[in-house]
Design a protein around this motif. Structure first.
Motif, short mmCIF file in Angstrom:
data_model
loop_
_atom_site.label_atom_id
_atom_site.label_comp_id
_atom_site.label_asym_id
_atom_site.label_seq_id
_atom_site.Cartn_x
_atom_site.Cartn_y
_atom_site.Cartn_z
N THR A 61 -47.76 12.47 18.73
CA THR A 61 -47.82 12.62 17.27
C THR A 61 -47.41 14.02 16.83
O THR A 61 -47.73 14.46 15.73
CB THR A 61 -49.24 12.31 16.78
OG1 THR A 61 -50.15 13.17 17.45
CG2 THR A 61 -49.61 10.86 17.05
N ALA A 62 -46.73 14.76 17.68
CA ALA A 62 -46.30 16.11 17.34
C ALA A 62 -45.21 16.04 16.28
O ALA A 62 -44.37 15.16 16.28
CB ALA A 62 -45.78 16.82 18.58
N PRO A 63 -45.19 16.99 15.35
CA PRO A 63 -44.16 16.99 14.30
C PRO A 63 -42.79 17.32 14.92
O PRO A 63 -42.69 17.98 15.93
CB PRO A 63 -44.61 18.09 13.34
CG PRO A 63 -45.49 18.96 14.15
CD PRO A 63 -46.13 18.10 15.18
N PRO A 64 -41.73 16.82 14.30
CA PRO A 64 -40.40 17.11 14.83
C PRO A 64 -40.05 18.59 14.72
O PRO A 64 -40.50 19.28 13.80
CB PRO A 64 -39.48 16.26 13.98
CG PRO A 64 -40.23 15.99 12.73
CD PRO A 64 -41.69 16.02 13.11
N VAL A 65 -39.28 19.09 15.63
CA VAL A 65 -38.85 20.49 15.63
C VAL A 65 -37.47 20.57 15.00
O VAL A 65 -36.55 19.87 15.40
CB VAL A 65 -38.82 21.06 17.07
CG1 VAL A 65 -38.34 22.49 17.06
CG2 VAL A 65 -40.19 20.92 17.70
N ASN A 66 -37.32 21.43 13.94
CA ASN A 66 -36.01 21.58 13.27
C ASN A 66 -35.29 22.78 13.79
O ASN A 66 -35.69 23.79 14.06
CB ASN A 66 -36.19 21.69 11.76
CG ASN A 66 -36.66 20.36 11.19
OD1 ASN A 66 -36.45 19.33 11.81
ND2 ASN A 66 -37.26 20.40 10.01
#
Length: 66
Positions: A61-66
């Motif tokens: 559930t980690a947020p995406p890395v931009n």
């Protein structure tokens, strides 16, 4: 077929059945003697731990890395 012929066939089939039973008994004994002294595969699988990541890992559930 004569009665003597039937008797010979029955005797042959009976001897074959006895020989087959003896061979299966020997083979079964050899399989038991050669088997490792471990738990059956089902019990080993249960004791392996609770993992639900087969065949794919659980999504994170980690947020995406931009």
């Amino acid at each position: 077929m004569s009665a003597e012929q039937n008797s010979g066939i029955r005797r042959t089939v009976g001897r074959f059945a006895v020989a087959l039973a003896a061979c299966l008994a020997v083979a079964g004994g050899a399989a038991v003697a050669a088997a490792p002294d471990t738990a059956p595969a089902g019990e080993q699988q249960q004791r392996a731990g609770a993992t639900d990541d087969w065949p794919y890992p659980a999504p994170t559930t980690a947020p995406p890395v931009n």
